[in-house]
Scaffold this motif. Structure first.
Motif, PDB file in Angstrom:
ATOM      1  N   PHE A  40       0.688  -1.209  -0.004  1.00 32.65           N
ATOM      2  CA  PHE A  40       0.104  -0.064   0.073  1.00 32.65           C
ATOM      3  C   PHE A  40       0.845   1.291   0.066  1.00 32.65           C
ATOM      4  O   PHE A  40       0.628   2.182  -0.962  1.00 32.65           O
ATOM      5  CB  PHE A  40      -1.052   0.058   1.132  1.00 32.65           C
ATOM      6  CG  PHE A  40      -1.755   1.333   1.215  1.00 32.65           C
ATOM      7  CD1 PHE A  40      -2.554   1.639   0.383  1.00 32.65           C
ATOM      8  CD2 PHE A  40      -1.484   2.029   2.396  1.00 32.65           C
ATOM      9  CE1 PHE A  40      -3.167   2.839   0.472  1.00 32.65           C
ATOM     10  CE2 PHE A  40      -2.121   3.232   2.523  1.00 32.65           C
ATOM     11  CZ  PHE A  40      -3.007   3.605   1.778  1.00 32.65           C
ATOM     12  N   PHE A  41       1.892   1.244   0.795  1.00 28.85           N
ATOM     13  CA  PHE A  41       2.812   2.408   1.064  1.00 28.85           C
ATOM     14  C   PHE A  41       3.651   2.750  -0.372  1.00 28.85           C
ATOM     15  O   PHE A  41       3.543   3.836  -0.654  1.00 28.85           O
ATOM     16  CB  PHE A  41       3.567   2.471   2.136  1.00 28.85           C
ATOM     17  CG  PHE A  41       3.133   2.297   3.493  1.00 28.85           C
ATOM     18  CD1 PHE A  41       1.697   3.110   3.677  1.00 28.85           C
ATOM     19  CD2 PHE A  41       3.312   1.585   4.444  1.00 28.85           C
ATOM     20  CE1 PHE A  41       1.145   2.977   4.959  1.00 28.85           C
ATOM     21  CE2 PHE A  41       2.998   1.627   5.904  1.00 28.85           C
ATOM     22  CZ  PHE A  41       1.612   2.276   6.011  1.00 28.85           C
ATOM     23  N   LYS A  56      -2.482  11.158   6.827  1.00 29.58           N
ATOM     24  CA  LYS A  56      -3.736  11.797   7.063  1.00 29.58           C
ATOM     25  C   LYS A  56      -4.913  10.727   6.770  1.00 29.58           C
ATOM     26  O   LYS A  56      -5.987  10.688   7.460  1.00 29.58           O
ATOM     27  CB  LYS A  56      -3.886  12.956   6.206  1.00 29.58           C
ATOM     28  CG  LYS A  56      -3.234  14.140   6.861  1.00 29.58           C
ATOM     29  CD  LYS A  56      -3.362  15.497   6.015  1.00 29.58           C
ATOM     30  CE  LYS A  56      -2.651  16.439   6.534  1.00 29.58           C
ATOM     31  NZ  LYS A  56      -2.662  17.720   5.745  1.00 29.58           N
ATOM     32  N   PHE A  57      -5.000  10.048   5.612  1.00 28.35           N
ATOM     33  CA  PHE A  57      -5.917   9.219   5.057  1.00 28.35           C
ATOM     34  C   PHE A  57      -5.931   7.977   6.199  1.00 28.35           C
ATOM     35  O   PHE A  57      -7.056   7.625   6.674  1.00 28.35           O
ATOM     36  CB  PHE A  57      -5.424   8.548   3.735  1.00 28.35           C
ATOM     37  CG  PHE A  57      -6.319   7.467   3.370  1.00 28.35           C
ATOM     38  CD1 PHE A  57      -7.658   7.746   2.842  1.00 28.35           C
ATOM     39  CD2 PHE A  57      -5.879   6.020   3.582  1.00 28.35           C
ATOM     40  CE1 PHE A  57      -8.288   6.520   2.466  1.00 28.35           C
ATOM     41  CE2 PHE A  57      -6.870   5.133   2.955  1.00 28.35           C
ATOM     42  CZ  PHE A  57      -7.914   5.100   2.459  1.00 28.35           C
ATOM     43  N   ASP A  64      -2.843   5.277  13.062  1.00 26.34           N
ATOM     44  CA  ASP A  64      -1.756   6.035  13.155  1.00 26.34           C
ATOM     45  C   ASP A  64      -0.532   5.400  12.599  1.00 26.34           C
ATOM     46  O   ASP A  64      -0.176   4.313  13.376  1.00 26.34           O
ATOM     47  CB  ASP A  64      -1.714   7.011  14.395  1.00 26.34           C
ATOM     48  CG  ASP A  64      -2.971   7.592  14.853  1.00 26.34           C
ATOM     49  OD1 ASP A  64      -3.451   8.483  13.713  1.00 26.34           O
ATOM     50  OD2 ASP A  64      -3.391   7.880  15.747  1.00 26.34           O
ATOM     51  N   MET A  65       0.110   5.745  11.964  1.00 27.69           N
ATOM     52  CA  MET A  65       1.504   5.304  11.505  1.00 27.69           C
ATOM     53  C   MET A  65       2.595   6.426  11.120  1.00 27.69           C
ATOM     54  O   MET A  65       2.292   7.580  10.735  1.00 27.69           O
ATOM     55  CB  MET A  65       1.311   4.720  10.162  1.00 27.69           C
ATOM     56  CG  MET A  65       2.374   3.751   9.499  1.00 27.69           C
ATOM     57  SD  MET A  65       2.799   2.110  10.249  1.00 27.69           S
ATOM     58  CE  MET A  65       0.953   1.404  10.059  1.00 27.69           C
ATOM     59  N   HIS A  66       3.606   6.205  11.834  1.00 24.28           N
ATOM     60  CA  HIS A  66       4.675   7.139  11.826  1.00 24.28           C
ATOM     61  C   HIS A  66       5.248   7.310  10.472  1.00 24.28           C
ATOM     62  O   HIS A  66       5.431   6.341   9.624  1.00 24.28           O
ATOM     63  CB  HIS A  66       5.799   6.801  12.933  1.00 24.28           C
ATOM     64  CG  HIS A  66       6.862   7.733  13.298  1.00 24.28           C
ATOM     65  ND1 HIS A  66       7.959   8.103  12.398  1.00 24.28           N
ATOM     66  CD2 HIS A  66       6.817   8.788  14.152  1.00 24.28           C
ATOM     67  CE1 HIS A  66       8.819   9.118  12.943  1.00 24.28           C
ATOM     68  NE2 HIS A  66       7.971   9.373  14.006  1.00 24.28           N
ATOM     69  N   HIS A  67       5.845   8.576  10.103  1.00 25.07           N
ATOM     70  CA  HIS A  67       6.299   8.899   8.724  1.00 25.07           C
ATOM     71  C   HIS A  67       7.565   7.839   8.570  1.00 25.07           C
ATOM     72  O   HIS A  67       7.463   7.373   7.374  1.00 25.07           O
ATOM     73  CB  HIS A  67       6.814  10.259   9.017  1.00 25.07           C
ATOM     74  CG  HIS A  67       7.635  10.738   7.480  1.00 25.07           C
ATOM     75  ND1 HIS A  67       8.666  10.752   7.071  1.00 25.07           N
ATOM     76  CD2 HIS A  67       6.907  11.475   6.692  1.00 25.07           C
ATOM     77  CE1 HIS A  67       8.870  11.116   6.209  1.00 25.07           C
ATOM     78  NE2 HIS A  67       7.605  11.684   5.719  1.00 25.07           N
TER      79      HIS A  67
END
Length: 101
Positions: A40-41, A56-57, A64-67
């Motif tokens: 997905f990423f 944001k999506f 929540d997922m860290h950058h």
């Protein structure tokens, strides 16, 4: 933001792997979770969607997922694709965006 594109990628991935969105983004490091998540990423990255937009999506959907985690996932998937040509076909199939918006 093109949320329909992101959701289309999620839908394609969940159908391919036979899992749901909650499973992919739940905590855990097992391959059955990490591979779809990394794909997905990677698809978002390949499409030129900024990591912040992906965050944001996901946050809007309750994940929540860290950058840095997203960035590392993209790098890992790039390595897998370079090492296995079958992934190129899979990426091409999964990148098809549904026109039903």
């Amino acid at each position: 933001m093109n949320e329909h594109i992101l959701q289309s990628y999620i839908d394609n991935i969940t159908m391919h792997f036979g899992v749901n969105q909650e499973f992919i983004f739940s905590e855990g490091q097992k391959l059955e979770k990490t591979e779809p998540r990394q794909l997905f990423f990677y698809l978002c990255h390949k499409r030129g969607i900024p990591i912040v937009a992906v965050q944001k999506f996901m946050s809007k959907a309750g994940f929540d997922m860290h950058h840095a985690t997203i960035y590392q996932s993209i790098r890992k998937m790039q390595e897998k694709i370079e090492g296995d040509s079958d992934y190129n076909d899979l990426v091409t199939r999964l990148m098809k965006v549904s026109v039903n918006v």
